[in-house]
Design a protein around this motif. Structure first.
Motif, PDB file in Angstrom:
ATOM      1  N   ARG A   1      49.654  40.416  31.519  1.00  0.00           N
ATOM      2  CA  ARG A   1      49.897  41.699  32.346  1.00  0.00           C
ATOM      3  C   ARG A   1      49.797  42.918  31.244  1.00  0.00           C
ATOM      4  O   ARG A   1      50.492  42.869  30.362  1.00  0.00           O
TER       5      ARG A   1
ATOM      6  N   SER B   1      54.664  40.248  41.004  1.00  0.00           N
ATOM      7  CA  SER B   1      56.210  39.612  40.941  1.00  0.00           C
ATOM      8  C   SER B   1      56.792  40.355  39.731  1.00  0.00           C
ATOM      9  O   SER B   1      57.960  40.090  39.727  1.00  0.00           O
TER      10      SER B   1
ATOM     11  N   ASP C   1      54.095  27.331  42.926  1.00  0.00           N
ATOM     12  CA  ASP C   1      53.719  27.837  41.309  1.00  0.00           C
ATOM     13  C   ASP C   1      54.915  28.385  40.668  1.00  0.00           C
ATOM     14  O   ASP C   1      54.732  29.657  40.303  1.00  0.00           O
TER      15      ASP C   1
ATOM     16  N   ASP D   1      46.560  43.253  35.602  1.00  0.00           N
ATOM     17  CA  ASP D   1      47.074  41.981  35.597  1.00  0.00           C
ATOM     18  C   ASP D   1      45.922  40.795  35.957  1.00  0.00           C
ATOM     19  O   ASP D   1      45.000  41.118  36.834  1.00  0.00           O
TER      20      ASP D   1
ATOM     21  N   ARG E   1      46.264  41.502  50.604  1.00  0.00           N
ATOM     22  CA  ARG E   1      47.593  41.109  50.738  1.00  0.00           C
ATOM     23  C   ARG E   1      48.419  41.957  51.596  1.00  0.00           C
ATOM     24  O   ARG E   1      49.424  41.674  52.006  1.00  0.00           O
TER      25      ARG E   1
HETATM   26  N1  UDP Z   1      47.517  35.359  40.616  1.00  0.00           N
HETATM   27  C1  UDP Z   1      46.560  34.503  41.047  1.00  0.00           C
HETATM   28  N2  UDP Z   1      46.896  33.415  41.764  1.00  0.00           N
HETATM   29  C2  UDP Z   1      48.192  33.187  42.091  1.00  0.00           C
HETATM   30  C3  UDP Z   1      49.053  33.898  41.578  1.00  0.00           C
HETATM   31  C4  UDP Z   1      48.989  35.273  41.068  1.00  0.00           C
HETATM   32  O1  UDP Z   1      45.321  34.727  40.994  1.00  0.00           O
HETATM   33  O2  UDP Z   1      48.363  32.010  42.534  1.00  0.00           O
HETATM   34  C5  UDP Z   1      47.267  36.626  40.114  1.00  0.00           C
HETATM   35  C6  UDP Z   1      47.441  37.845  41.172  1.00  0.00           C
HETATM   36  O3  UDP Z   1      46.217  38.194  41.574  1.00  0.00           O
HETATM   37  C7  UDP Z   1      47.552  38.971  39.711  1.00  0.00           C
HETATM   38  C8  UDP Z   1      48.141  38.121  38.638  1.00  0.00           C
HETATM   39  O4  UDP Z   1      47.750  36.669  38.728  1.00  0.00           O
HETATM   40  O5  UDP Z   1      46.380  39.404  39.665  1.00  0.00           O
HETATM   41  C9  UDP Z   1      49.695  38.173  38.897  1.00  0.00           C
HETATM   42  O6  UDP Z   1      50.270  38.003  40.026  1.00  0.00           O
HETATM   43  P1  UDP Z   1      51.725  38.112  40.511  1.00  0.00           P
HETATM   44  O7  UDP Z   1      52.475  36.937  39.720  1.00  0.00           O
HETATM   45  O8  UDP Z   1      52.401  39.382  40.287  1.00  0.00           O
HETATM   46  O9  UDP Z   1      51.843  37.436  42.009  1.00  0.00           O
HETATM   47  P2  UDP Z   1      51.667  38.029  43.231  1.00  0.00           P
HETATM   48  O10 UDP Z   1      52.224  39.430  43.307  1.00  0.00           O
HETATM   49  O11 UDP Z   1      50.067  37.941  43.259  1.00  0.00           O
HETATM   50  O12 UDP Z   1      52.396  37.069  44.156  1.00  0.00           O
END
Ligand code: UDP
Length: 247
Positions: A98, A104, A133, A179, A224
């Motif tokens: 990030r 998240s 996850d 990120d 999303r």
């Molecule tokens: N991400 C992904 N696959 C997953 C979870 C996250 O490719 O199963 C990517 C998501 O697109 C972002 C980054 O990882 O670019 C961080 O995701 P985050 O932890 O903020 O989770 P989210 O908001 O996508 O649930």
């Protein structure tokens, strides 16, 4: 080298890709689907043309990594939606890097959307759909024996190197790399190499100089968050990647 997916056995079907065997045991064939999921597959849909776009973007970025000395599973593109890749054993960790706070991280820390994360944050999530996850700590990785301390150090160092390359590349495209998530695999010799994909499905990408937080998003957050024009966002990333003057 083997070509069409029909020629090989289907080994695995994931949310966005299907993996087939080829007649070379060291090479597998990935088919990129238009299917899209979010929130651990609670939201499902399809993004027209996504398979082709993500395949092309990933291939371009894997080739870029190779030129920078970062080993990847990329072999070649036999068709617009297919990628031949080296057979690896996937390390069951999702490595997230990030540069700006989003998703998240904002939810779990209260950091404001878009605030600078400096130095970049590297996080490890357990690659396990049934468990959603979960975010791991180094001590949990040790406890679960998912990866050795040495492997974790390698993953962290590779992820940060990849971040440096990607950040600069996207910057040249007029895009801010917020990120992204990486997956790694071990080849036959036990060497850790970059696997999976790098695409708008797995990265947050914002148009630079666009003040409207809704209009700046080019990535899967359009899907999303039901922002609309999802295909157009993905296509714009591909166009900017292919038109990068340094490419
Ligand atoms: N991400 C992904 N696959 C997953 C979870 C996250 O490719 O199963 C990517 C998501 O697109 C972002 C980054 O990882 O670019 C961080 O995701 P985050 O932890 O903020 O989770 P989210 O908001 O996508 O649930």
């Amino acid at each position: 080298m083997s070509g069409a997916p029909e020629s090989g056995k289907k080994l695995y079907e994931g949310k966005a890709k299907i993996l087939y065997a080829t007649d070379n045991p060291d090479v597998l064939l990935t088919h990129f689907k238009d299917d899209a999921t979010a929130f651990n597959a609670q939201k499902k849909g399809s993004i027209r043309g996504k398979g082709e776009i993500n395949n092309a973007i990933s291939a371009h970025l894997f080739k870029l990594m190779e030129t920078k000395g970062i080993p990847t599973h990329f072999v070649e593109l036999p068709s617009p939606t297919q990628m031949l890749v080296k057979a690896v054993t996937i390390v069951p960790l999702e490595v997230v890097v990030r540069n700006l706070a989003a998703g998240s991280l904002c939810k779990q820390t209260g950091l404001e959307l878009g605030s600078l994360v400096e130095p970049p944050l590297v996080e490890f999530y357990y690659k396990n759909d049934a468990m959603g996850d979960p975010l791991l700590t180094i001590d949990r990785i040790r406890l679960m024996k998912v990866a050795s301390d040495e492997d974790v150090a390698t993953l962290r160092s590779m992820a940060l190197q990849i971040n440096d390359v990607l950040k600069e590349f996207f910057n040249q495209c007029g895009i801010t790399l917020v990120d992204f998530k990486l997956e790694f695999g071990r080849d036959r010799a036990g060497k850790i190499i970059l696997a999976d994909e790098i695409s708008p499905d797995t990265c947050r990408l914002w148009i630079q100089g666009e003040p409207d937080p809704k209009k700046r998003v080019l990535d899967k957050d359009r899907f999303r968050q039901d922002m609309g024009n999802v295909e157009e966002g993905y296509q714009q990333v591909l166009d900017r990647v292919l038109n990068n003057p340094s490419a």
